[in-house]
Design an enzyme around this catalytic site. Structure first.
Site, PDB file in Angstrom:
ATOM      1  N   GLU A   1     -50.857  50.350   1.495  1.00 39.05           N
ATOM      2  CA  GLU A   1     -49.546  51.206   1.575  1.00 39.05           C
ATOM      3  C   GLU A   1     -48.334  50.335   1.837  1.00 39.05           C
ATOM      4  O   GLU A   1     -48.267  49.270   2.589  1.00 39.05           O
ATOM      5  CB  GLU A   1     -49.707  51.939   3.000  1.00 39.05           C
ATOM      6  CG  GLU A   1     -50.873  52.934   2.860  1.00 39.05           C
ATOM      7  CD  GLU A   1     -51.229  53.613   4.355  1.00 39.05           C
ATOM      8  OE1 GLU A   1     -52.119  54.295   4.438  1.00 39.05           O
ATOM      9  OE2 GLU A   1     -50.381  53.340   5.306  1.00 39.05           O
TER      10      GLU A   1
ATOM     11  N   ASP B   1     -43.921  56.599  14.214  1.00 35.25           N
ATOM     12  CA  ASP B   1     -44.352  55.137  14.424  1.00 35.25           C
ATOM     13  C   ASP B   1     -43.803  54.410  15.490  1.00 35.25           C
ATOM     14  O   ASP B   1     -42.741  54.902  16.233  1.00 35.25           O
ATOM     15  CB  ASP B   1     -43.479  54.070  13.445  1.00 35.25           C
ATOM     16  CG  ASP B   1     -44.173  54.288  11.845  1.00 35.25           C
ATOM     17  OD1 ASP B   1     -45.082  54.206  11.947  1.00 35.25           O
ATOM     18  OD2 ASP B   1     -43.343  54.678  11.055  1.00 35.25           O
TER      19      ASP B   1
END
Lengths: 402, 266
Positions: free
Chosen positions: B49, B60
Site C-alpha cells: 500500500e 491514522d
C-alpha cells in the site's frame, strides 16, 4: 423560490445530504455509531418526555428564553432598529450550551458513560464540561495547544468543572486539529463514548442534530420580534465559523423568504492575504471531518492553514447546510477582518455596555458595511452569540489597553 | 481476474498467507520510497500500500500522521505520489500495488482523472480510508471502468448488514480493522479478533486481511491462524524514519520484512 424554501425544512435527506453537501465520510468503525445516534435522535424527537426534560433544563439551568434586546444607542448610531439576541446571557456565556444540553440528554438515552468534545474558543468545551458536571458524566475535551494559550480562562473553567483538557499539538494546533483528535478518540472508544460535536459540522446526523438543538434561538427570536415590532425583521446577522449560532437563528426563518439572512465569516488579515477562514466566501467544495461542504484547501486538496483573531472562527470548513443555503441563494455570506471585528467589539462595548466575544464581534462589525442601505424603518437582529470575558487577553494585546 | 485476485488466489493455492506492507510516498523522499518498495518485494511482501499523504488523516495514529506531514513538508503531492508509483511499477512489474489515501485529495484532483492516472501509473487497486460503500457510488463506478480494484474496510463494530455490503463490494481482499481505533503500534491482539474475522469469512470467499496494530512476527503468526493475511504499516514507517540516514536502511528493512513474511508461512 417558494418551492425551494419549502424544501429547506425537509433537509437533510435520508443519506444526510443537503444537496451535494453533507454525507458521512468517516472510517467504517464509526458508521454503526452514527446509525445508533440517528435512531436515538429520531426516537427522542418522537418522545414528548425528552422535549419536556430539555425545555425544563433550558429554562431553569440555562436561563432561557434569552432576551431580544433593543440596542437603542447602537440603533441611533446606524439609523435603524437593531435588536440583539442575547445568547451571551446563557449559562456559561454563549449559545453553545443549547446543543451541549440536548446532546448530553441523548447520550444518557444511549447509555454512553463517557463524553468527548473538541473546542476552539473553549465555549463549547466549557458548555460540555458544564453539562457533564451537571449530569455526572466523565468528560474529556480536545483543544489545540495554540487555543489553550489564547483562551486560557476557558481552560481553567473546564478544569474547575472537572473535565480533562487534552492539548493537541498536531497540525496547526487549532480547532481543526482538535476535531481530528476527537474523532480519533471516538473511533477508539466508540463503544462507551458519545462525541458531542459543537457545531453544525461533521458526519450526518450531527449537522441536523446541532441545528435542531440550536434552533431554539431562532424560534424565540421570531416570537419576540413579532411581539415587539409586529413584523419579521428585514435582516438577521450572525457570525459563521462552523456555523452553529447562525444556523440556530436562521433555521426558523428559512421559509420567511423576505427575511435576509447574513452569515459573517472571518476574513482574518484580509481575503487577499490568504490568512483567513472564510470558506464560503473564498473556498471550494471539499470533504473534511466527515462531510462535504465548502473548504479552505490548496491546489493539491490539502486542507489550508487558516487564521482568525477569533479562535472560535479559526476553522477551514463550515456546516454543509450553510453551503447549501449559499448555493440556493437563501442566505448570503460575507466577511470582516480581524481589525474590523475589534472595532465592532469596541463599538458594542462603548454604545451598549456589552463586551461580546470576538466571534460575535464579526457579526456586529458587519453593521458598518450595511450602513448605506439602512433606514429608520429597517429592523435587524444580530445574534449576540457569546460574551467576551474569554477574549480579554487577546483584546488587551491587540488594542494595547494594558 | 485482477492482478490482486490472481496473486491472492495463487497464495491460497499454495496454502500461504499474505503480507501487505504500507509505506508513505515521499517519506523520507521519493527516491527512497521507490528503493524501499523494491526491497519490500524482495523480502517477500505480497502487496504494498502506497500512502498518498493528506493533511488531516483522521484514521491514522501519530506515526503515520507524522510521516504524512514530513512528506507534505517536502513537497509531496497527489501528482508526485502517482509519479512515485509509476517508478515503482517499472522496478517491480508483478507486485500488487495499492495507493491508499483519503477522499479530499483525490476528489479535488478529479475522481475520474485520478483513477485513470493511478491505473496508468501501475496501481492495481485503491483504498480510500474515509469512503464507505454508501458514499462510494461514483468512485466505484469509475474504478470499475478503469479496472481498478476497490478495497473497503470492516471493523469490529460492523453489523451483519454492513458485512454483507462491504464483502460484496470489496475487490481483491476485505480489509478488517483489528480493533476500534486508529493505526499505530499495540502490544496485544484483541481477544475478539478471531471471532470478528471468522464471522466476516462466513459471508465471503474473498481473502480477509487484518491490519492496525500489527508489528511483530508473533502477531503475524497468531493472526494468520484465522485470517488470510496481515497489513503492517506503522512499525515499518517508524523503522524507515528511525534508520533514514543509515546506509544499511534497505538491509534493515529487508530483514524486518523477511521476518514478518516468514511468520506467514509458519
Amino acid at each position: 423560490m417558494t418551492t425551494a424554501t419549502a424544501e429547506y425544512a425537509l433537509l437533510p435527506d435520508g443519506r444526510g445530504r443537503f444537496g451535494v453537501y453533507g454525507g458521512r465520510f468517516v472510517p467504517e468503525t464509526l458508521i454503526p455509531a452514527l446509525d445508533e445516534l440517528t435512531l436515538a435522535y429520531a426516537a427522542a424527537q418522537q418522545d414528548p418526555a425528552f422535549q419536556k426534560e430539555l425545555d425544563g433544563h433550558l429554562k431553569d439551568y440555562v436561563g432561557r428564553a434569552t432576551p431580544l434586546y433593543y440596542a437603542e444607542r447602537l440603533s441611533d448610531e446606524y439609523g435603524a432598529k437593531i435588536y440583539l439576541k442575547r445568547e451571551d446571557l446563557c449559562h456559561t456565556g454563549a449559545h453553545k450550551i443549547n446543543n451541549a444540553l440536548g446532546q448530553i440528554l441523548l447520550a444518557k438515552r444511549m447509555g454512553k458513560p463517557r463524553i468527548i468534545a473538541e473546542t476552539g474558543a473553549g465555549q463549547h468545551g466549557v458548555a460540555v464540561a458544564t453539562v457533564c458536571a451537571r449530569f455526572g458524566v466523565e468528560c474529556e475535551v480536545y483543544m489545540g495547544e495554540e487555543d489553550t494559550r489564547r483562551q486560557a480562562l476557558n481552560v481553567a473553567r473546564m478544569k474547575l468543572l472537572g473535565a480533562k483538557v487534552i492539548p493537541v499539538t498536531s497540525g496547526t494546533a487549532t480547532l481543526k486539529d482538535a476535531t481530528n483528535e476527537a474523532i480519533r478518540d471516538w473511533v477508539t472508544n466508540v463503544r462507551n463514548t458519545h462525541y458531542i460535536i459543537g457545531s453544525v459540522v461533521g458526519p450526518h446526523p450531527y449537522p441536523m442534530i446541532v441545528r435542531d438543538f440550536q434552533s431554539v434561538i431562532g424560534r424565540e427570536a421570531r416570537a419576540q420580534i413579532l411581539e415587539k415590532e409586529g413584523r419579521l425583521p428585514d435582516h438577521i446577522i450572525a457570525c459563521v465559523g462552523g456555523g452553529s449560532n447562525a444556523m440556530g437563528i436562521f433555521y426558523p426563518f428559512l421559509n420567511d423568504g423576505a427575511v435576509n439572512l447574513l452569515g459573517v465569516e472571518a476574513a482574518g488579515e484580509g481575503l487577499d492575504s490568504g490568512k483567513h477562514c472564510a470558506p464560503l466566501t473564498a473556498g471550494a467544495l471539499g470533504v473534511l471531518h466527515g462531510s462535504a461542504s465548502y473548504l479552505m484547501q490548496d491546489s493539491d486538496g490539502q486542507v489550508a492553514v487558516t487564521h482568525s483573531i477569533s479562535a472560535g472562527l479559526d476553522y477551514p470548513g463550515v456546516g454543509p447546510e450553510h453551503a447549501w443555503m449559499k448555493d440556493a441563494g437563501r442566505a448570503k455570506y460575507v466577511s470582516v477582518t480581524d481589525n474590523e471585528a475589534l472595532e465592532g467589539l469596541q463599538k458594542l462595548a462603548h454604545r451598549e455596555g456589552i463586551i461580546c466575544a470576538l466571534e460575535t464581534a464579526h457579526a456586529i462589525a458587519y453593521l458598518e458595511k450595511m450602513r448605506p442601505q439602512l433606514t429608520p424603518e429597517t429592523i435587524l437582529i444580530v445574534n449576540c452569540s457569546g460574551r467576551g470575558d474569554k477574549d480579554m487577553n487577546t483584546v488587551v494585546q491587540s488594542l494595547e489597553l494594558a | 481476474m485482477s492482478r490482486l485476485s490472481q496473486h491472492f488466489a495463487a497464495l491460497r493455492s499454495r496454502n500461504e498467507k499474505a503480507l501487505v506492507c504500507f509505506v508513505t510516498a515521499g517519506d523520507p523522499n521519493p527516491d527512497a520510497t521507490v528503493a524501499l518498495v523494491e526491497t519490500l518485494a524482495k523480502a517477500g511482501a505480497d502487496c504494498v500500500e502506497i500512502g498518498i499523504p493528506f493533511s488531516d488523516p483522521l484514521a491514522d495514529g501519530p506515526s503515520i500522521q507524522a510521516s504524512s506531514q514530513r512528506a507534505l513538508e517536502k513537497g509531496m503531492t497527489v501528482r508526485k505520489s502517482l509519479e512515485v508509483i509509476r517508478r515503482i511499477r517499472a522496478r517491480v512489474p508483478d507486485l500488487p500495488l495499492i495507493p491508499m489515501t483519503y477522499y479530499n485529495p483525490i476528489r479535488h484532483f478529479g475522481l475520474a482523472e485520478y483513477a485513470r492516472q493511478a491505473k496508468e501509473a501501475g496501481a492495481d487497486g485503491h483504498i480510500v480510508t474515509d469512503l464507505t460503500p454508501e458514499e462510494a457510488e461514483e468512485w466505484k463506478r469509475i474504478c470499475i471502468a478503469e479496472e481498478l480494484d476497490t478495497v473497503f474496510l470492516l471493523a469490529p463494530t460492523s453489523t451483519t448488514a454492513r458485512i454483507e455490503i462491504v464483502t460484496a463490494l470489496s475487490d481483491g481482499f476485505v480489509y478488517c480493522v483489528s480493533r476500534t481505533g486508529v493505526t499505530g503500534l499495540r502490544d496485544d491482539i484483541p481477544a475478539e479478533l478471531r471471532d470478528v474475522v471468522t464471522n466476516i469469512k462466513a459471508y465471503t470467499d474473498k481473502p480477509v486481511f487484518v491490519g492496525f496494530g500489527i508489528s511483530r512476527p508473533e502477531h503475524v503468526e497468531r493472526i494468520v491462524a484465522f485470517a488470510d493475511g496481515v497489513v503492517v504499516g506503522t512499525s515499518l514507517v517508524n523503522l524507515i524514519h528511525k534508520e533514514r540516514d543509515n546506509p544499511a536502511l534497505l538491509d534493515i528493512v529487508y530483514q524486518y520484512v523477511a521476518s514478518l513474511k516468514a511468520a506467514t508461512k509458519s
